[in-house]
Structures are given as structure tokens and as C-alpha cells.
Design a protein around this motif. Sequence first.
Motif, PDB file in Angstrom:
ATOM      1  N   PHE A   1       1.083  -1.220   0.607  1.00 61.11           N
ATOM      2  CA  PHE A   1       0.552  -0.422  -0.105  1.00 61.11           C
ATOM      3  C   PHE A   1       0.495   0.943   0.200  1.00 61.11           C
ATOM      4  CE2 PHE A   1      -2.924   3.015   1.633  1.00 61.11           C
ATOM      5  CZ  PHE A   1      -3.819   2.779   0.868  1.00 61.11           C
ATOM      6  N   ILE A   2       0.393   2.222  -1.431  1.00 59.31           N
ATOM      7  CA  ILE A   2       1.699   3.582  -0.953  1.00 59.31           C
ATOM      8  C   ILE A   2       0.581   4.721  -0.873  1.00 59.31           C
ATOM      9  CG2 ILE A   2       3.023   4.539  -2.551  1.00 59.31           C
ATOM     10  CD1 ILE A   2       3.657   2.436  -3.865  1.00 59.31           C
ATOM     11  N   GLU A   3       0.629   5.575   0.431  1.00 56.60           N
ATOM     12  CA  GLU A   3       0.116   6.650   0.250  1.00 56.60           C
ATOM     13  C   GLU A   3       0.753   7.740   0.107  1.00 56.60           C
ATOM     14  OE1 GLU A   3      -2.372   7.784   3.127  1.00 56.60           O
ATOM     15  OE2 GLU A   3      -0.323   8.851   3.914  1.00 56.60           O
TER      16      GLU A   3
ATOM     17  N   PHE B   1      -2.356   7.739 -11.294  1.00 48.71           N
ATOM     18  CA  PHE B   1      -3.677   7.548  -9.728  1.00 48.71           C
ATOM     19  C   PHE B   1      -4.966   6.989 -10.417  1.00 48.71           C
ATOM     20  CE2 PHE B   1      -2.382  12.255 -10.075  1.00 48.71           C
ATOM     21  CZ  PHE B   1      -4.670  12.123 -10.545  1.00 48.71           C
ATOM     22  N   THR B   2      -4.803   6.895 -11.309  1.00 49.77           N
ATOM     23  CA  THR B   2      -6.386   6.261 -11.731  1.00 49.77           C
ATOM     24  C   THR B   2      -6.602   4.711 -11.746  1.00 49.77           C
ATOM     25  OG1 THR B   2      -5.006   6.131 -14.170  1.00 49.77           O
ATOM     26  CG2 THR B   2      -6.645   8.249 -13.219  1.00 49.77           C
ATOM     27  N   GLY B   3      -5.249   4.223 -11.084  1.00 49.82           N
ATOM     28  CA  GLY B   3      -5.108   3.375 -10.772  1.00 49.82           C
ATOM     29  C   GLY B   3      -4.718   1.863 -12.137  1.00 49.82           C
ATOM     30  N   GLU B   4      -4.625   2.900 -13.759  1.00 47.78           N
ATOM     31  CA  GLU B   4      -4.248   1.970 -15.344  1.00 47.78           C
ATOM     32  C   GLU B   4      -2.417   2.490 -14.357  1.00 47.78           C
ATOM     33  OE1 GLU B   4      -5.192   4.262 -18.757  1.00 47.78           O
ATOM     34  OE2 GLU B   4      -5.614   5.906 -17.291  1.00 47.78           O
TER      35      GLU B   4
ATOM     36  N   LEU C   1      -4.010  -4.159  -9.131  1.00 44.48           N
ATOM     37  CA  LEU C   1      -4.293  -2.893  -8.367  1.00 44.48           C
ATOM     38  C   LEU C   1      -4.791  -1.555  -8.087  1.00 44.48           C
ATOM     39  CD1 LEU C   1      -2.023  -0.135  -7.784  1.00 44.48           C
ATOM     40  CD2 LEU C   1      -1.799   0.045 -10.219  1.00 44.48           C
ATOM     41  N   LYS C   2      -5.450  -0.857  -7.012  1.00 43.65           N
ATOM     42  CA  LYS C   2      -6.378  -0.321  -7.042  1.00 43.65           C
ATOM     43  C   LYS C   2      -6.044   1.026  -6.713  1.00 43.65           C
ATOM     44  CE  LYS C   2      -9.856  -3.918  -7.439  1.00 43.65           C
ATOM     45  NZ  LYS C   2     -10.695  -3.538  -8.975  1.00 43.65           N
ATOM     46  N   ALA C   3      -6.653   2.100  -6.805  1.00 42.97           N
ATOM     47  CA  ALA C   3      -6.367   3.714  -6.337  1.00 42.97           C
ATOM     48  C   ALA C   3      -7.493   4.236  -6.130  1.00 42.97           C
ATOM     49  CB  ALA C   3      -6.107   3.783  -7.899  1.00 42.97           C
ATOM     50  N   ALA C   4      -6.942   5.325  -5.354  1.00 43.60           N
ATOM     51  CA  ALA C   4      -7.940   5.907  -4.808  1.00 43.60           C
ATOM     52  C   ALA C   4      -7.896   7.185  -4.338  1.00 43.60           C
ATOM     53  CB  ALA C   4      -8.136   5.386  -3.060  1.00 43.60           C
ATOM     54  N   VAL C   5      -8.431   8.671  -4.807  1.00 40.78           N
ATOM     55  CA  VAL C   5      -7.008   9.870  -5.519  1.00 40.78           C
ATOM     56  C   VAL C   5      -8.113  10.781  -4.771  1.00 40.78           C
ATOM     57  CG1 VAL C   5      -8.237  10.508  -7.161  1.00 40.78           C
ATOM     58  CG2 VAL C   5      -6.600  11.483  -6.376  1.00 40.78           C
ATOM     59  N   ASP C   6      -7.291  11.846  -3.873  1.00 39.62           N
ATOM     60  CA  ASP C   6      -7.645  13.107  -2.986  1.00 39.62           C
ATOM     61  C   ASP C   6      -7.300  14.216  -3.588  1.00 39.62           C
ATOM     62  OD1 ASP C   6      -8.730  15.186  -0.610  1.00 39.62           O
ATOM     63  OD2 ASP C   6      -8.742  14.096   0.436  1.00 39.62           O
ATOM     64  N   LYS C   7      -7.834  14.662  -4.999  1.00 45.31           N
ATOM     65  CA  LYS C   7      -7.306  15.797  -5.384  1.00 45.31           C
ATOM     66  C   LYS C   7      -7.329  17.041  -4.109  1.00 45.31           C
ATOM     67  CE  LYS C   7      -8.228  14.308  -9.805  1.00 45.31           C
ATOM     68  NZ  LYS C   7      -8.235  14.772 -11.400  1.00 45.31           N
TER      69      LYS C   7
ATOM     70  N   GLU D   1      -2.584   0.660  -4.159  1.00 41.12           N
ATOM     71  CA  GLU D   1      -2.902  -0.712  -3.424  1.00 41.12           C
ATOM     72  C   GLU D   1      -3.121  -1.737  -4.291  1.00 41.12           C
ATOM     73  OE1 GLU D   1      -5.001  -3.204  -0.157  1.00 41.12           O
ATOM     74  OE2 GLU D   1      -6.172  -1.482  -1.269  1.00 41.12           O
ATOM     75  N   TYR D   2      -1.502  -2.589  -4.130  1.00 43.09           N
ATOM     76  CA  TYR D   2      -0.957  -3.534  -5.238  1.00 43.09           C
ATOM     77  C   TYR D   2      -1.132  -5.173  -4.880  1.00 43.09           C
ATOM     78  CZ  TYR D   2       1.931   0.405  -7.078  1.00 43.09           C
ATOM     79  OH  TYR D   2       2.102   1.334  -7.341  1.00 43.09           O
ATOM     80  N   LYS D   3      -1.351  -6.063  -5.200  1.00 44.32           N
ATOM     81  CA  LYS D   3      -1.706  -7.220  -5.062  1.00 44.32           C
ATOM     82  C   LYS D   3      -0.776  -8.035  -6.153  1.00 44.32           C
ATOM     83  CE  LYS D   3      -3.789 -12.114  -3.755  1.00 44.32           C
ATOM     84  NZ  LYS D   3      -5.360 -11.918  -4.006  1.00 44.32           N
ATOM     85  N   CYS D   4       0.859  -8.754  -5.662  1.00 41.12           N
ATOM     86  CA  CYS D   4       1.413  -9.291  -6.478  1.00 41.12           C
ATOM     87  C   CYS D   4       1.817 -10.701  -6.105  1.00 41.12           C
ATOM     88  CB  CYS D   4       2.336  -8.361  -6.294  1.00 41.12           C
ATOM     89  SG  CYS D   4       2.907  -6.257  -6.270  1.00 41.12           S
TER      90      CYS D   4
END
Length: 274
Positions: A82-84, A132-135, A149-155, A163-166
Motif C-alpha cells: 500500500f502506497i500513500e 493514480f487512476t489505477g491504470e 492494482l486499486k487506486a484512490a485519490v483525494d485531489k 494498493e498492489y497485490k503481486c
Amino acid sequence: MKKLLALILAAVCIFAAASVPVYALTANGSWGEVPLYKGAITLDGKLDDIYKEGLKLKTLPGAENNYADIYLLHDGAALYCFIEAHSTYPLGEYNRTLADANAWQTTGIEFFLEWSNAAKTQDDTYKYKCWFTGEYWGALKGKAGDIELKAAVDKAAQVFCLEYKCPFKDGAKTGSEIGFNVMLDIDKTMGASNAPTRLVYYILDGIANDGSKYKNITLSAKEIALKVETAAAAAEAKPAAEAKPAAAQTFDPAAVFMAAALLSGAALVIKKKK
């Protein structure tokens, strides 16, 4: 007696040495051990509490204080990360001309894994360029579909989370060391039609693609659990009514010696009376 004491001391030293955890290091060093977690992790771009019990890393902030906090766990079959990321610049729209091979030129995360921990050149590295779109786009050994990969953004806050699952590759398993690196890219002039003005912040001493120079992370066998999970399991395992345990019996050599002496004295008195 001296020989006996020496043998006891040697045994104690051997036991103590066996009890100390050994942290293996590659020639490049190690970021640390990634704990094992067997519970469920929901991949949704949100920081689950269990990540806070994992290995925590942080990119060094640049002059303008762009940085990323990194949390790592594994479940024995996949690495979770998980990367913030925090940007001092607005998180705008992506210029689509910077997608795929050019995705590294604008705001996002470059994520690197070297599963064998034996890379000879940068071509042995799995690289993923992530927005950060998850692409994301694979490079070097990395391919689309390798990871989830799932993403969330607070502009408004200028913060984005990935968040990655590898799933493990190249024979990696619990106990393995793998090369690891994360790079934070910040585009000062992010916009749908803007040319990029790129600032780069590394976690790994300025090293980008070359997995042969990465520090490792160890996929530890040490298992963790959420504190609430641990408390619930302990409560369930505890009997409704517990008998108070008997006091532990201890061996006191001095007391045994005194008792023997007293008994010997008593025996002498009886003999004299006879």
C-alpha cells in the motif's frame, strides 16, 4: 565441578544464539522483513489497519516535500503493498500522450520487483508504471495482468493511494529475499494537454531500473494479526470457569541440603538413644 559448570555455560550460550533472529542481507543490504498475514485483505485503495502492523518504508522528501509512505505484507502467495503519495502540486488530468511507454513522465508511482534476488542486469527487473487512476503498464519483465492494482485519490488534499497485490513469481516463497524499489514521480504542470515538468523522488538511493542494485525485502515466516483479532481469539480459547492453577513447585538446592542435614542429625540422635 568446573567441567560441569563449563558444559552448562556452553549449553546456555548455544540456546541464546539459536534464539536470536538472523536477518540475511544481500550485498546491497535489506529494507527489512515483510510479515506474514493470513487474514483477508480487501484490495480497494484504502489503508486497512493490518498494513500498520507490516513493514513500513518512506521515500525521503525532496526540497518541495513530495513523498510516499509504503506498507508491505504478504500472505504466503502474494506480496501486498500500500502506497500513500503526497504531492505539493495539484493532481490534475493526465495527458494521454504520456500513457504506456511514457507514463513515467508524469505523476504516479514506478514500482519495481526482482523476484529472484539474483538480477544480473536491469532486464531481470519487473517494472510497473502506475497512475493514480489505477491504470498501469508493464516494462522490462513486467507485463499487464501480472499484478492487481486499486487506486484512490483525494485531489483536494493532493494525496493518492495505490494498493498492489503481486502474486509470487520466479520461485519466490515464504523465507525468500526479493529485490524491491519504489519511485515517486511528480509532474509540476500536470494537465490534459500540458507538457510534463517532472520531479523524481526515489526510495532506493537514486537507483531506478537496475534490479541488480536493489536492496531486498525478506518474505518473513513471522505471522501477525490485528490486535482485535488476537484478543477475540484469546477470549474464545479461554474456558468459562478456570480452576486456579496450583503454585509451581521449584527446586531449591539449599533447602534440600538443609533438609538432608537435619535428617542426618535426627538419625544420629536416635542412634545415641539406642
